[in-house]
Enzyme design. Structure first.
Site, mmCIF file in Angstrom:
data_model
loop_
_atom_site.group_PDB
_atom_site.id
_atom_site.type_symbol
_atom_site.label_atom_id
_atom_site.label_comp_id
_atom_site.label_asym_id
_atom_site.label_seq_id
_atom_site.Cartn_x
_atom_site.Cartn_y
_atom_site.Cartn_z
ATOM 1 N N LYS A 77 47.684 24.616 50.099
ATOM 2 C CA LYS A 77 46.669 24.565 49.439
ATOM 3 C C LYS A 77 46.917 23.388 48.650
ATOM 4 C CE LYS A 77 45.526 27.302 46.393
ATOM 5 N NZ LYS A 77 44.637 28.800 45.791
ATOM 6 N N HIS B 291 35.572 34.690 36.247
ATOM 7 C CA HIS B 291 34.539 34.936 37.624
ATOM 8 C C HIS B 291 35.648 35.779 38.154
ATOM 9 C CE1 HIS B 291 34.337 32.822 41.536
ATOM 10 N NE2 HIS B 291 35.144 32.773 41.653
ATOM 11 N N ASP C 133 49.420 32.325 35.204
ATOM 12 C CA ASP C 133 50.688 31.641 36.141
ATOM 13 C C ASP C 133 50.622 30.559 35.994
ATOM 14 O OD1 ASP C 133 47.844 30.929 35.260
ATOM 15 O OD2 ASP C 133 47.309 31.068 37.473
ATOM 16 N N LYS D 229 50.979 30.661 29.226
ATOM 17 C CA LYS D 229 49.509 32.097 29.353
ATOM 18 C C LYS D 229 51.282 33.095 29.082
ATOM 19 C CE LYS D 229 46.778 30.116 31.912
ATOM 20 N NZ LYS D 229 46.027 30.251 33.468
ATOM 21 N N ARG E 239 42.724 35.847 47.713
ATOM 22 C CA ARG E 239 44.029 36.674 48.008
ATOM 23 C C ARG E 239 44.455 36.801 46.600
ATOM 24 N NH1 ARG E 239 46.372 33.684 44.189
ATOM 25 N NH2 ARG E 239 47.411 31.292 44.331
ATOM 26 N N ASN F 87 36.940 42.185 26.852
ATOM 27 C CA ASN F 87 36.797 41.135 26.911
ATOM 28 C C ASN F 87 37.349 40.758 25.481
ATOM 29 O OD1 ASN F 87 37.194 38.767 28.812
ATOM 30 N ND2 ASN F 87 35.338 38.732 28.060
HETATM 31 P P1 NAD Z 1 37.194 32.111 33.456
HETATM 32 O O1 NAD Z 1 37.133 31.050 33.156
HETATM 33 O O2 NAD Z 1 35.923 32.774 34.622
HETATM 34 O O3 NAD Z 1 37.540 33.719 32.916
HETATM 35 C C1 NAD Z 1 38.431 33.131 31.887
HETATM 36 C C2 NAD Z 1 38.997 34.707 31.136
HETATM 37 O O4 NAD Z 1 39.081 34.501 30.360
HETATM 38 C C3 NAD Z 1 37.423 35.942 30.903
HETATM 39 O O5 NAD Z 1 37.920 36.825 30.751
HETATM 40 C C4 NAD Z 1 37.191 35.094 29.585
HETATM 41 O O6 NAD Z 1 36.885 36.429 28.129
HETATM 42 C C5 NAD Z 1 38.971 35.039 28.863
HETATM 43 N N1 NAD Z 1 39.845 34.011 28.095
HETATM 44 C C6 NAD Z 1 39.012 32.659 28.374
HETATM 45 N N2 NAD Z 1 40.085 32.144 26.816
HETATM 46 C C7 NAD Z 1 40.962 33.049 26.767
HETATM 47 C C8 NAD Z 1 41.974 33.326 25.428
HETATM 48 N N3 NAD Z 1 41.954 31.953 24.530
HETATM 49 N N4 NAD Z 1 42.432 33.624 25.233
HETATM 50 C C9 NAD Z 1 41.760 35.648 25.715
HETATM 51 N N5 NAD Z 1 41.025 35.504 26.723
HETATM 52 C C10 NAD Z 1 40.169 34.155 27.413
HETATM 53 O O7 NAD Z 1 38.352 32.067 34.528
HETATM 54 P P2 NAD Z 1 38.766 33.203 36.359
HETATM 55 O O8 NAD Z 1 38.730 31.589 37.565
HETATM 56 O O9 NAD Z 1 38.800 34.709 35.961
HETATM 57 O O10 NAD Z 1 40.458 33.187 35.712
HETATM 58 C C11 NAD Z 1 41.340 33.889 35.003
HETATM 59 C C12 NAD Z 1 43.285 33.959 34.882
HETATM 60 O O11 NAD Z 1 43.039 33.909 36.009
HETATM 61 C C13 NAD Z 1 43.391 32.261 34.523
HETATM 62 O O12 NAD Z 1 44.314 32.413 33.711
HETATM 63 C C14 NAD Z 1 43.464 31.904 36.121
HETATM 64 O O13 NAD Z 1 44.471 30.610 36.226
HETATM 65 C C15 NAD Z 1 44.228 33.424 36.385
HETATM 66 N N6 NAD Z 1 44.536 33.127 38.241
HETATM 67 C C16 NAD Z 1 45.512 33.512 38.053
HETATM 68 C C17 NAD Z 1 45.770 33.932 39.524
HETATM 69 C C18 NAD Z 1 46.728 34.471 40.172
HETATM 70 O O14 NAD Z 1 47.197 34.404 41.517
HETATM 71 N N7 NAD Z 1 47.777 35.494 39.382
HETATM 72 C C19 NAD Z 1 44.442 33.088 40.431
HETATM 73 C C20 NAD Z 1 43.316 32.680 40.281
HETATM 74 C C21 NAD Z 1 43.515 32.524 38.726
#
Ligand code: NAD
Length: 331
Positions: A78, A148, A233, A237, A121, A170
């Protein structure tokens, strides 16, 4: 691949991002992720080292996550990342494309839109952990995070286990409507709560935020609980109190990622746990190790590996070919 001769051998498939929603179901994503976690644990599939670079242009982070699944013969990567200024182009900030290669010849087999597949996924990974690790009779799902990914997470969890109620928290409360609407769509009652109530009442907790300091503390979590920590990730974090991590029986997608960029990085750095405390979820899927094994708290540290992307992409390619929705282009 059958029929891949002369001219056909020069063709590759393209599955457009806009087709993915109509092709891929959470159930198909679940099956693909469960199988690839098992293949990883059986040492039939492995991930390549991840490349992630700040390219010094448009504040973009770009990289590759790839691997080879020798059981399914899925090979590829990817490519993509995060472009924070994409709103001006009317595009979402996360952009990715999955490329599959023919394992027999090395030829490019397919290019597949990776944006929706990434969410599916990721949600399927926590759903697999819920299937194998949720306490018996779990009724309440606790959601930490309302971005998201959160809606995909909730839907995948509800598809694998019958919950009676969703509670959520949240850091930005104005975003909680997403959780309320998603729960309503699933026919489940939703209540916004503080983290201490969430930790005390939820039997299964999914955390999916971009937090850089602990949100859910050890003292919040009471009774038999499974936590799928999906937000962490990247180095730095953090969503969970390291003491909570240390109290849990810990599982992950890939141990090397968990201890370096996943949630366990902090408990390891604080010398609260050793690497040996982190188990592969795939080994529970294959039956090589037990799941809860009497633990009060289990943790799945979902860091996201390239093989997950390849697994769902291979499935979506199969469905797209079946339904005549895969375009072909000469390469
Ligand atoms: P998003 O930007 O749509 O939402 C962010 C979320 O985190 C919201 O709930 C927001 O209120 C909160 N947030 C933002 N800044 C913050 C802070 N400083 N402290 C605490 N909370 C905070 O993002 P998303 O697309 O929903 O992704 C959320 C997380 O999941 C991201 O960290 C992303 O990198 C991670 N992610 C992980 C994987 C995986 O495979 N583990 C895959 C995709 C995304």
């Amino acid at each position: 691949m059958a029929g891949f001769s002369t001219r056909k051998g020069l063709l590759m498939y393209i599955v457009a991002e806009k087709e993915i929603a109509g092709l891929m179901t959470p159930a198909a994503a679940f099956e693909a992720i469960e199988a690839v976690f098992a293949a990883m644990a059986a040492r039939k599939a492995y991930n390549f080292p991840v490349v992630r670079e700040a390219i010094g242009y448009e504040d973009a982070l770009y990289g590759f996550k790839g691997g080879f699944d020798g059981a399914a013969l899925t090979l590829g990567l990817k490519a993509g990342g995060y472009w924070p200024n994409n709103q001006k182009h009317n595009l979402i900030n996360h952009q990715s494309t999955i490329f599959l290669f023919d394992a027999d010849t090395g030829r490019a087999k397919a290019a597949i839109g990776g944006n929706l597949l990434t969410a599916l996924r990721t949600a399927a990974a926590s759903a697999v952990s819920i299937k194998y690790l949720a306490p018996k009779g779990a009724k309440v799902l606790g959601m930490i995070g309302a971005g998201h990914q959160s809606a995909f997470q909730m839907k995948a969890a509800a598809a694998v286990h019958s919950f009676e109620k969703v509670i959520g928290w949240n850091p930005h409360p104005e975003m909680l409507t997403r959780l309320a609407e998603t729960a309503a769509g699933l026919g489940l009652p939703f209540e916004a709560v503080e983290l201490d109530r969430l930790g005390a009442e939820a039997d299964v907790i999914i955390s999916i935020t971009s937090a850089f300091s602990p949100l859910l503390m050890d003292a919040h979590v009471k009774g038999e609980t499974h936590i799928a920590a999906m937000g962490t990730d990247t180095k730095g974090k953090q969503e969970l109190d390291p003491a909570l991590v240390a109290r849990a029986r810990i599982f992950t997608d890939e141990v090397a990622q968990s201890i370096s960029i996943g949630e366990t990085q902090h408990a390891i750095a604080a010398h609260l746990i050793a690497e040996e405390a982190v188990h592969e979820l795939g080994a529970v899927v294959t039956g090589a190790i037990p799941g809860r094994d009497g633990a009060e708290v289990t943790l799945f540290d979902g860091t996201g590996v390239g093989l997950q992307d390849l697994a769902v992409a291979a499935k979506v390619l199969e469905l797209a070919i079946e339904k005549g929705l895969a375009q072909q282009a000469e390469l």
